[in-house]
Design an enzyme around this catalytic site. Structure first.
Site, PDB file in Angstrom:
ATOM      1  N   SER A 140       0.875  -0.994   0.423  1.00 46.15           N
ATOM      2  CA  SER A 140      -0.215  -0.193  -0.085  1.00 46.15           C
ATOM      3  C   SER A 140       1.012   1.439  -0.295  1.00 46.15           C
ATOM      4  O   SER A 140       2.352   1.542   0.189  1.00 46.15           O
ATOM      5  CB  SER A 140      -0.639  -0.448   1.468  1.00 46.15           C
ATOM      6  OG  SER A 140      -1.785   1.402   1.461  1.00 46.15           O
ATOM      7  N   TYR A 154      -1.456  -0.934  10.561  1.00 42.87           N
ATOM      8  CA  TYR A 154      -1.234  -1.168   9.279  1.00 42.87           C
ATOM      9  C   TYR A 154      -0.396  -0.834   7.892  1.00 42.87           C
ATOM     10  O   TYR A 154       0.198  -1.578   6.865  1.00 42.87           O
ATOM     11  CB  TYR A 154      -2.653  -0.764   8.808  1.00 42.87           C
ATOM     12  CG  TYR A 154      -3.051  -1.151   6.858  1.00 42.87           C
ATOM     13  CD1 TYR A 154      -3.973  -1.839   6.603  1.00 42.87           C
ATOM     14  CD2 TYR A 154      -2.862   0.257   6.159  1.00 42.87           C
ATOM     15  CE1 TYR A 154      -3.625  -2.022   5.398  1.00 42.87           C
ATOM     16  CE2 TYR A 154      -2.946  -0.411   4.640  1.00 42.87           C
ATOM     17  CZ  TYR A 154      -4.073  -1.555   4.229  1.00 42.87           C
ATOM     18  OH  TYR A 154      -3.958  -1.463   3.256  1.00 42.87           O
TER      19      TYR A 154
HETATM   20  N1  LIG Z   1      -8.529  -0.743  -1.430  1.00 38.07           N
HETATM   21  C1  LIG Z   1      -7.913   0.403  -1.016  1.00 38.07           C
HETATM   22  O1  LIG Z   1      -7.999   1.307  -1.437  1.00 38.07           O
HETATM   23  C2  LIG Z   1      -6.325  -0.717  -1.109  1.00 38.07           C
HETATM   24  C3  LIG Z   1      -5.578   0.694  -0.635  1.00 38.07           C
HETATM   25  C4  LIG Z   1      -4.024  -0.157  -0.398  1.00 38.07           C
HETATM   26  C5  LIG Z   1      -3.573  -0.991  -0.254  1.00 38.07           C
HETATM   27  N2  LIG Z   1      -5.236  -2.493  -0.097  1.00 38.07           N
HETATM   28  C6  LIG Z   1      -4.738  -3.575  -0.243  1.00 38.07           C
HETATM   29  O2  LIG Z   1      -5.229  -4.862  -1.388  1.00 38.07           O
HETATM   30  C7  LIG Z   1      -5.668  -5.651  -0.726  1.00 38.07           C
HETATM   31  C8  LIG Z   1      -6.990  -6.073  -1.230  1.00 38.07           C
HETATM   32  O3  LIG Z   1      -7.912  -4.857  -0.538  1.00 38.07           O
HETATM   33  P1  LIG Z   1      -9.276  -4.664  -1.048  1.00 38.07           P
HETATM   34  O4  LIG Z   1      -8.803  -3.454  -1.771  1.00 38.07           O
HETATM   35  O5  LIG Z   1      -9.700  -5.634  -2.878  1.00 38.07           O
HETATM   36  O6  LIG Z   1     -10.053  -4.891  -0.830  1.00 38.07           O
HETATM   37  P2  LIG Z   1     -11.402  -6.218  -0.655  1.00 38.07           P
HETATM   38  O7  LIG Z   1     -12.241  -5.704  -1.883  1.00 38.07           O
HETATM   39  O8  LIG Z   1     -12.269  -5.893   0.890  1.00 38.07           O
HETATM   40  O9  LIG Z   1     -11.376  -7.689  -0.322  1.00 38.07           O
HETATM   41  C9  LIG Z   1     -10.320  -8.210   0.383  1.00 38.07           C
HETATM   42  C10 LIG Z   1      -9.893  -9.695   0.254  1.00 38.07           C
HETATM   43  O10 LIG Z   1      -9.653  -9.804   1.346  1.00 38.07           O
HETATM   44  C11 LIG Z   1     -10.091 -11.604   2.096  1.00 38.07           C
HETATM   45  N3  LIG Z   1      -9.872 -11.696   3.264  1.00 38.07           N
HETATM   46  C12 LIG Z   1      -9.460 -10.675   4.492  1.00 38.07           C
HETATM   47  N4  LIG Z   1      -9.655 -11.051   5.376  1.00 38.07           N
HETATM   48  C13 LIG Z   1      -9.018 -12.943   4.648  1.00 38.07           C
HETATM   49  C14 LIG Z   1      -8.411 -13.993   5.826  1.00 38.07           C
HETATM   50  N5  LIG Z   1      -9.053 -13.553   7.216  1.00 38.07           N
HETATM   51  N6  LIG Z   1      -8.780 -15.303   5.469  1.00 38.07           N
HETATM   52  C15 LIG Z   1      -8.842 -14.969   3.676  1.00 38.07           C
HETATM   53  N7  LIG Z   1      -9.445 -13.363   2.773  1.00 38.07           N
HETATM   54  C16 LIG Z   1      -8.880 -13.002   3.290  1.00 38.07           C
HETATM   55  C17 LIG Z   1     -11.327 -11.295   1.089  1.00 38.07           C
HETATM   56  O11 LIG Z   1     -12.101 -12.160   1.482  1.00 38.07           O
HETATM   57  P3  LIG Z   1     -13.344 -13.053   1.947  1.00 38.07           P
HETATM   58  O12 LIG Z   1     -13.844 -11.927   3.167  1.00 38.07           O
HETATM   59  O13 LIG Z   1     -14.395 -13.753   1.797  1.00 38.07           O
HETATM   60  O14 LIG Z   1     -12.153 -13.738   3.214  1.00 38.07           O
HETATM   61  C18 LIG Z   1     -11.678 -10.153   0.453  1.00 38.07           C
HETATM   62  O15 LIG Z   1     -11.294 -11.376  -1.272  1.00 38.07           O
HETATM   63  C19 LIG Z   1      -5.480  -5.718   0.864  1.00 38.07           C
HETATM   64  O16 LIG Z   1      -4.439  -6.300   1.027  1.00 38.07           O
HETATM   65  C20 LIG Z   1      -5.153  -3.877   0.912  1.00 38.07           C
HETATM   66  O17 LIG Z   1      -4.656  -4.495   1.957  1.00 38.07           O
HETATM   67  C21 LIG Z   1      -6.275  -1.929  -1.036  1.00 38.07           C
END
Ligand SMILES: NC(=O)c1ccc[n+]([C@@H]2O[C@H](COP(=O)([O-])OP(=O)(O)OC[C@H]3O[C@@H](n4cnc5c(N)ncnc54)[C@H](OP(=O)(O)O)[C@@H]3O)[C@@H](O)[C@H]2O)c1
Length: 269
Positions: A140, A154
């Site tokens: 991130s 985080y």
């Molecule tokens: N969106 C942003 O603004 C942003 C910015 C920077 C970095 N990121 C990073 O991008 C990555 C993906 O996030 P996203 O934005 O796509 O969020 P998201 O739409 O909420 O997706 C998160 C994913 O992580 C899975 N997950 C959460 N807890 C888990 C667990 N205990 N075991 C297995 N899977 C788990 C969820 O699946 P289930 O709930 O089905 O388990 C879901 O598929 C993350 O690492 C986040 O930190 C996001």
């Protein structure tokens, strides 16, 4: 046809689901994992109808310390050799270090740091034997910026993933694994379910629109960078500018700027 295979964690939503769609469009077979098996099955079905690739679903909760070993054993049972690993699963843990339980913090570290590193460690020997490997760690922009109050670990786990990716990429080069690359992908604000899950949707929606990206260009930047052997990539011009600012601003000024904004994307209660 001998297709390459990509394992994607957190594939049931957001950035992970987009990784699945883009790797499938490139002709890769997939293994999708997350906790919500129904969501993974729906995505697998959507992908199979659009692309003639094989999609395997293995539901796991990565907060369970036994999950990475179990997942890799299951892949071996099914004779699935992983050519690319996308360590994407993640979330923000709202609240402060004072207000959260240790078990919540331990689960957070397990999902966002230990599981990615363990999966890489367990899958690298096979990649080395087959002389090909791609590892993308979804970190991130928060890993660059100053730490702030709320969601305490985080920024530090994301900074850790950036350093881990740089070190592993350098090690592969130093050890002569010319076609194994590791990249930290550092998105800024990206449209996904992330801010709904951590309860900051209302306040993050007040962030200016130029700060937001769709998942598609974020993912494309990650795939391109890992194929080039680039250890860290920040997708998007605005995010690149912010990452550069964190490097050139005097530290107290950087901290003050993060502090002024962070209540919009970090929940203290
Ligand atoms: N969106 C942003 O603004 C942003 C910015 C920077 C970095 N990121 C990073 O991008 C990555 C993906 O996030 P996203 O934005 O796509 O969020 P998201 O739409 O909420 O997706 C998160 C994913 O992580 C899975 N997950 C959460 N807890 C888990 C667990 N205990 N075991 C297995 N899977 C788990 C969820 O699946 P289930 O709930 O089905 O388990 C879901 O598929 C993350 O690492 C986040 O930190 C996001």
């Amino acid at each position: 046809m001998n297709r390459r295979l990509c394992l994607i964690t957190g594939a049931s939503a957001g950035i992970g689901a987009e990784f699945a769609r883009q790797y499938a469009a490139l002709g890769w077979n997939l293994v999708l994992t997350a906790r919500r098996e129904n969501r993974l099955q729906e995505l697998a079905q959507e992908i199979r109808t659009k692309n003639s690739v094989e999609v395997t679903v293995i539901a796991e909760d990565l907060a369970d310390p036994a999950a990475p070993a179990r997942l890799v054993a299951e892949l071996e049972n099914r004779s699935l050799a992983v050519d690319a690993l996308v360590n994407n699963a993640g979330y923000g843990l709202p609240g402060t270090f004072f207000s959260t339980t240790w078990s919540d913090q331990a689960a957070f570290l397990q999902v966002l740091y230990t599981a990615p590193v363990e999966l890489a460690h367990r899958l690298l020997p096979g990649m080395a034997a087959r002389k090909y490997g791609r590892i993308i760690n979804v970190a991130s922009l928060a890993g660059y910026a100053a730490g702030s109050a709320g969601h305490t670990l985080y920024a530090s786990v994301k900074a850790g993933l950036i350093k881990f990716s740089e070190s592993l990429n350098a090690e592969c080069e130093a050890l002569g694994h010319a076609d194994i690359h590791c990249t930290a992908l550092c998105p800024g604000f990206t449209w996904s379910e992330f801010h709904d899950v951590n309860g900051t949707r209302e306040t993050t929606n007040q962030m200016p629109k130029w700060m937001w990206m769709e998942a598609a260009p974020v993912v494309a930047a990650g795939i391109e960078a890992v194929n080039r052997g680039q250890p860290v990539v920040v997708p998007g011009l605005a995010n690149k500018a912010l990452a550069t600012l964190t490097r050139i601003l005097p530290e107290p000024l950087g901290r003050a700027m993060v502090r002024a904004q962070s209540s919009r994307y970090r929940r203290m209660e």
